[in-house]
Scaffold this active site. Structure first.
Site, PDB file in Angstrom:
ATOM      1  N   CYS A 104      -5.859  11.889  11.873  1.00 53.18           N
ATOM      2  CA  CYS A 104      -6.398  10.534  11.736  1.00 53.18           C
ATOM      3  C   CYS A 104      -6.333   9.870  13.102  1.00 53.18           C
ATOM      4  CB  CYS A 104      -5.594   9.755  10.701  1.00 53.18           C
ATOM      5  SG  CYS A 104      -4.022   9.237  11.343  1.00 53.18           S
ATOM      6  N   ARG A 115      -1.597  14.840  12.181  1.00 51.91           N
ATOM      7  CA  ARG A 115      -0.712  14.450  11.081  1.00 51.91           C
ATOM      8  C   ARG A 115      -0.279  15.725  10.353  1.00 51.91           C
ATOM      9  NH1 ARG A 115      -1.597   8.963   9.849  1.00 51.91           N
ATOM     10  NH2 ARG A 115       0.185   9.048   8.454  1.00 51.91           N
ATOM     11  N   PRO A 116       0.651  16.490  10.935  1.00 52.59           N
ATOM     12  CA  PRO A 116       1.045  17.764  10.328  1.00 52.59           C
ATOM     13  C   PRO A 116       1.702  17.543   8.965  1.00 52.59           C
ATOM     14  CG  PRO A 116       2.530  17.166  12.105  1.00 52.59           C
ATOM     15  CD  PRO A 116       1.399  16.185  12.143  1.00 52.59           C
ATOM     16  N   ARG A 155      -5.890   9.634   4.327  1.00 55.44           N
ATOM     17  CA  ARG A 155      -4.990  10.531   5.051  1.00 55.44           C
ATOM     18  C   ARG A 155      -3.815  10.918   4.164  1.00 55.44           C
ATOM     19  NH1 ARG A 155      -1.951  13.912   7.199  1.00 55.44           N
ATOM     20  NH2 ARG A 155       0.157  13.208   6.844  1.00 55.44           N
ATOM     21  N   ARG A 199      -8.484  -0.771   4.427  1.00 54.11           N
ATOM     22  CA  ARG A 199      -7.606   0.263   3.869  1.00 54.11           C
ATOM     23  C   ARG A 199      -6.250  -0.338   3.495  1.00 54.11           C
ATOM     24  NH1 ARG A 199      -6.188   4.363   7.635  1.00 54.11           N
ATOM     25  NH2 ARG A 199      -4.902   4.908   5.847  1.00 54.11           N
ATOM     26  N   ASP A 252       3.744  20.240   7.733  1.00 51.91           N
ATOM     27  CA  ASP A 252       4.646  21.401   7.651  1.00 51.91           C
ATOM     28  C   ASP A 252       5.910  21.089   6.844  1.00 51.91           C
ATOM     29  OD1 ASP A 252       4.997  19.680   9.930  1.00 51.91           O
ATOM     30  OD2 ASP A 252       6.569  21.008  10.609  1.00 51.91           O
ATOM     31  N   LEU A 253       6.429  19.895   6.968  1.00 52.73           N
ATOM     32  CA  LEU A 253       7.662  19.547   6.230  1.00 52.73           C
ATOM     33  C   LEU A 253       7.388  19.438   4.732  1.00 52.73           C
ATOM     34  CD1 LEU A 253       9.155  16.863   8.650  1.00 52.73           C
ATOM     35  CD2 LEU A 253       9.640  19.312   8.560  1.00 52.73           C
ATOM     36  N   ASP A 288       4.377   0.723  12.055  1.00 50.80           N
ATOM     37  CA  ASP A 288       3.191   0.032  11.536  1.00 50.80           C
ATOM     38  C   ASP A 288       3.096  -1.396  12.035  1.00 50.80           C
ATOM     39  OD1 ASP A 288       3.279   1.627   8.256  1.00 50.80           O
ATOM     40  OD2 ASP A 288       2.680   2.342  10.233  1.00 50.80           O
ATOM     41  N   LYS A 309       0.837  -1.205   0.000  1.00 52.53           N
ATOM     42  CA  LYS A 309       0.000   0.000   0.000  1.00 52.53           C
ATOM     43  C   LYS A 309       0.873   1.258   0.000  1.00 52.53           C
ATOM     44  CE  LYS A 309      -1.792   1.546   4.006  1.00 52.53           C
ATOM     45  NZ  LYS A 309      -1.470   2.967   4.310  1.00 52.53           N
ATOM     46  N   ASN A 310       1.891   1.273   0.868  1.00 53.82           N
ATOM     47  CA  ASN A 310       2.659   2.508   1.054  1.00 53.82           C
ATOM     48  C   ASN A 310       3.683   2.742  -0.047  1.00 53.82           C
ATOM     49  OD1 ASN A 310       1.095   2.877   3.235  1.00 53.82           O
ATOM     50  ND2 ASN A 310       2.663   2.366   4.749  1.00 53.82           N
TER      51      ASN A 310
HETATM   52  C1  EPZ Z   1       3.881   6.990   6.212  1.00 52.13           C
HETATM   53  O1  EPZ Z   1       3.056   7.985   6.790  1.00 52.13           O
HETATM   54  C2  EPZ Z   1       3.025   5.737   6.104  1.00 52.13           C
HETATM   55  N1  EPZ Z   1       1.886   6.003   5.221  1.00 52.13           N
HETATM   56  C3  EPZ Z   1       2.529   5.325   7.487  1.00 52.13           C
HETATM   57  O2  EPZ Z   1       1.806   4.110   7.344  1.00 52.13           O
HETATM   58  C4  EPZ Z   1       3.748   5.068   8.367  1.00 52.13           C
HETATM   59  O3  EPZ Z   1       3.305   4.749   9.673  1.00 52.13           O
HETATM   60  C5  EPZ Z   1       4.634   6.318   8.411  1.00 52.13           C
HETATM   61  O4  EPZ Z   1       4.996   6.705   7.063  1.00 52.13           O
HETATM   62  C6  EPZ Z   1       5.910   6.096   9.201  1.00 52.13           C
HETATM   63  O5  EPZ Z   1       6.618   5.031   8.646  1.00 52.13           O
HETATM   64  C7  EPZ Z   1       2.068   5.974   3.888  1.00 52.13           C
HETATM   65  O6  EPZ Z   1       3.164   5.756   3.404  1.00 52.13           O
HETATM   66  C8  EPZ Z   1       0.855   6.207   3.042  1.00 52.13           C
HETATM   67  P1  EPZ Z   1       5.790  10.417   8.327  1.00 52.13           P
HETATM   68  P2  EPZ Z   1       3.559   9.530   6.833  1.00 52.13           P
HETATM   69  O7  EPZ Z   1       5.634  11.680   7.565  1.00 52.13           O
HETATM   70  O8  EPZ Z   1       4.308   9.837   5.597  1.00 52.13           O
HETATM   71  C9  EPZ Z   1       5.667  13.797  11.662  1.00 52.13           C
HETATM   72  C10 EPZ Z   1      -0.006   2.634   7.641  1.00 52.13           C
HETATM   73  O9  EPZ Z   1      -0.487   2.083   8.638  1.00 52.13           O
HETATM   74  N2  EPZ Z   1       5.537  14.765  10.559  1.00 52.13           N
HETATM   75  O10 EPZ Z   1       7.034   9.613   8.147  1.00 52.13           O
HETATM   76  O11 EPZ Z   1       2.400  10.368   7.185  1.00 52.13           O
HETATM   77  C11 EPZ Z   1       4.431  12.921  11.798  1.00 52.13           C
HETATM   78  O12 EPZ Z   1       3.453  13.572  12.575  1.00 52.13           O
HETATM   79  C12 EPZ Z   1       0.411   4.086   7.699  1.00 52.13           C
HETATM   80  O13 EPZ Z   1       0.198   2.071   6.539  1.00 52.13           O
HETATM   81  C13 EPZ Z   1       5.606  16.121  10.841  1.00 52.13           C
HETATM   82  O14 EPZ Z   1       5.757  16.525  11.992  1.00 52.13           O
HETATM   83  O15 EPZ Z   1       4.545   9.465   8.059  1.00 52.13           O
HETATM   84  C14 EPZ Z   1       4.962  11.691  12.479  1.00 52.13           C
HETATM   85  O16 EPZ Z   1       5.035  11.927  13.870  1.00 52.13           O
HETATM   86  C15 EPZ Z   1       0.125   4.700   9.058  1.00 52.13           C
HETATM   87  N3  EPZ Z   1       5.479  17.011   9.821  1.00 52.13           N
HETATM   88  C16 EPZ Z   1       6.400  11.579  11.923  1.00 52.13           C
HETATM   89  O17 EPZ Z   1       6.698  12.857  11.352  1.00 52.13           O
HETATM   90  C17 EPZ Z   1       5.303  16.604   8.519  1.00 52.13           C
HETATM   91  O18 EPZ Z   1       5.221  17.466   7.617  1.00 52.13           O
HETATM   92  C18 EPZ Z   1       6.578  10.537  10.825  1.00 52.13           C
HETATM   93  O19 EPZ Z   1       5.551  10.750   9.882  1.00 52.13           O
HETATM   94  C19 EPZ Z   1       5.230  15.219   8.251  1.00 52.13           C
HETATM   95  C20 EPZ Z   1       5.356  14.310   9.291  1.00 52.13           C
END
Ligand code: EPZ
Length: 420
Positions: free
Chosen positions: A116, A121-122, A92, A397, A124-125, A305, A22-23
């Site tokens: 979610c 789920r910010p 999301r 999902r 900002d980055l 995950d 999926k990811n």
């Molecule tokens: C991806 O989400 C995956 N989803 C998630 O899988 C997975 O848990 C996550 O990466 C971590 O491995 C998809 O790939 C579709 P992140 P993502 O940005 O990209 C913070 C599942 O169950 N953050 O790496 O949203 C954020 O809040 C899902 O399949 C910021 O602060 O994860 C989190 O604490 C759930 N600002 C951390 O970084 C930002 O702009 C890591 O999030 C972006 C993220």
């Protein structure tokens, strides 16, 4: 109401293949917008998040055909650049479309993707990366308006190795003139798959899987054919199912190098896991043992995950296991449901301590989120008696047919009720 009924307490056996990741496929579907031709994507999992992505592509003007696990996307036609709120809220990770739309059209309007079940789920980055490439981003009553006369390659240091922000930066950088270097990039295998897909379209992306990804952007991309990697979290789920229920099974279709932390944890817990290039055999007999602390971390650390999934298998282990969830703020919502089965788990902020109990008993359970829901199925397989799990839309999902996969492993798992 639709329910997944699982009669636990029976060892598993058999063989099952994991579906496409999926990811990996979600950013790849967004990346088809960069192509001026037709993309053929094989091993595409049939998931509700994939269906939501296809609805977004069709709304933007792409022609999409899906037959089984193959999807054709033709983005070589005039496209629009707005994703309405309803479509954004369906999934999301719809924010992943932002970089691709901006690279293709120079402007994008999306609504702020909601939080979610895992907490805020910010993004900002994501927005900082696009601004560095030259985009103007303004928020207007919940809508994000992004505009970029032209995108220019640059250096993008990420303060967190965010998976989504890394992917959005790569996609936007494909549309930027010159070279972009993403520093502190996420290293997940799904990003390597995205690089492989973009390379098949003629893009120049290198370094995925390491902390520094370089994109030579500004080149028109053609169509191409690609096969999505196997889903490592689905593979982890099937491994945990055997660990929880006992038995022996073969799981095919994932790259086992991506699951080293999970197979190591299960080995430490007393399972025997032997793995080859694209298959693993797991044997579990007798009571598992508790583990040294499990700390979730960006890849190659233990995947967030798989946290709930491993926890479910360890509820009846001998001894205690400490979990530290370092990625998301609220990823223990499955604990209350596991407690209804007799699990003894104490949560303090990011720390959960699982005290092994002799056995779990079946219960009426409700999925709280995608991986928390899968964890309930894992726990139910090892529990005595029958469990009835609702809220299956969460599981759909990320799992094509979890009941079918568990039945292929010899579990007594079946759907009842609902309109299916
Ligand atoms: C991806 O989400 C995956 N989803 C998630 O899988 C997975 O848990 C996550 O990466 C971590 O491995 C998809 O790939 C579709 P992140 P993502 O940005 O990209 C913070 C599942 O169950 N953050 O790496 O949203 C954020 O809040 C899902 O399949 C910021 O602060 O994860 C989190 O604490 C759930 N600002 C951390 O970084 C930002 O702009 C890591 O999030 C972006 C993220």
């Amino acid at each position: 109401m639709e329910q997944l009924l699982i009669a636990g307490g029976r060892p598993l056996s058999g063989s099952v293949e994991v579906h496409g990741a999926k990811n990996s496929v979600l950013p790849i579907l967004a990346a088809t917008l960069l192509s001026g031709g037709e993309c053929m994507i094989e091993n595409c999992p049939r998931l509700s998040d994939v269906a939501a992505s296809i609805r977004i592509l069709e709304h933007l003007g792409c022609q999409v055909i899906q037959r089984g696990s193959t999807v054709w996307v033709d983005a070589g036609r005039p496209l629009r650049g707005d994703v309405p709120d309803g479509l954004m809220r369906e999934m999301r990770s719809s924010v992943i479309f932002l970089g691709a739309i901006l690279a293709r059209l120079g402007e994008a309007v999306i609504s702020y993707p909601g939080g979610c079940e895992l907490g805020p789920r910010p993004i900002d980055l994501h927005l900082e990366a696009l601004r560095r490439l030259g985009a103007e981003v303004e928020e207007d009553h919940g809508a994000l308006r992004c505009r970029a006369g032209r995108l220019t390659g640059c250096e993008i240091p990420l303060s967190i190795p965010s998976v989504g922000a890394t992917e959005n930066a790569i996609l936007a950088a494909c549309g930027a003139e010159g070279t972009t270097v993403i520093l502190n990039a996420a290293r997940e295998p799904e990003i390597v798959d995205l690089q492989r897909f973009l390379t098949a379209l003629g893009a120049r992306v290198r370094g995925a899987g390491s902390s520094t990804v370089t994109v030579e952007g500004g080149r028109p991309l053609h169509g191409g054919r690609f096969r999505v990697m196997g889903d490592r979290i689905v593979a982890s789920t099937y491994l945990a199912a055997v660990a929880a229920a006992g038995g022996e099974a073969e799981i095919r279709g994932a790259d086992w190098r991506h699951l080293a932390t999970m197979t190591a944890a299960l080995g430490e817990a007393g399972c025997r896991v032997s793995s080859g290039p694209d298959r693993a055999v797991i044997r579990a007999q007798g009571r598992l043992r508790g583990l040294r602390p499990i700390r979730t971390a960006p890849y190659p650390g233990f995947p967030t995950d798989a946290q709930a999934i491993l926890m479910a298998a360890l509820c009846t282990a001998e001894g205690a296991t400490v979990f530290v969830e370092n990625i998301f703020e609220s990823r223990y919502r499955h604990v209350d449901e596991l407690a209804r089965m007799g699990a003894d788990i104490r949560v303090e902020g990011r720390v959960a301590v699982v005290y092994g109990v002799p056995r779990l008993h079946g219960a009426r359970l409700r999925c709280t989120d995608l991986r928390g829901g899968a964890a309930l199925a894992v726990a139910a397989l090892g529990a005595e008696g029958e469990s009835a799990i609702t809220g299956l839309e969460h599981i759909r999902r990320g799992y094509e047919d979890l009941p079918g996969a568990l039945a292929a492993l010899g579990a007594e798992a079946r759907l009842t009720g609902g309109d299916t």
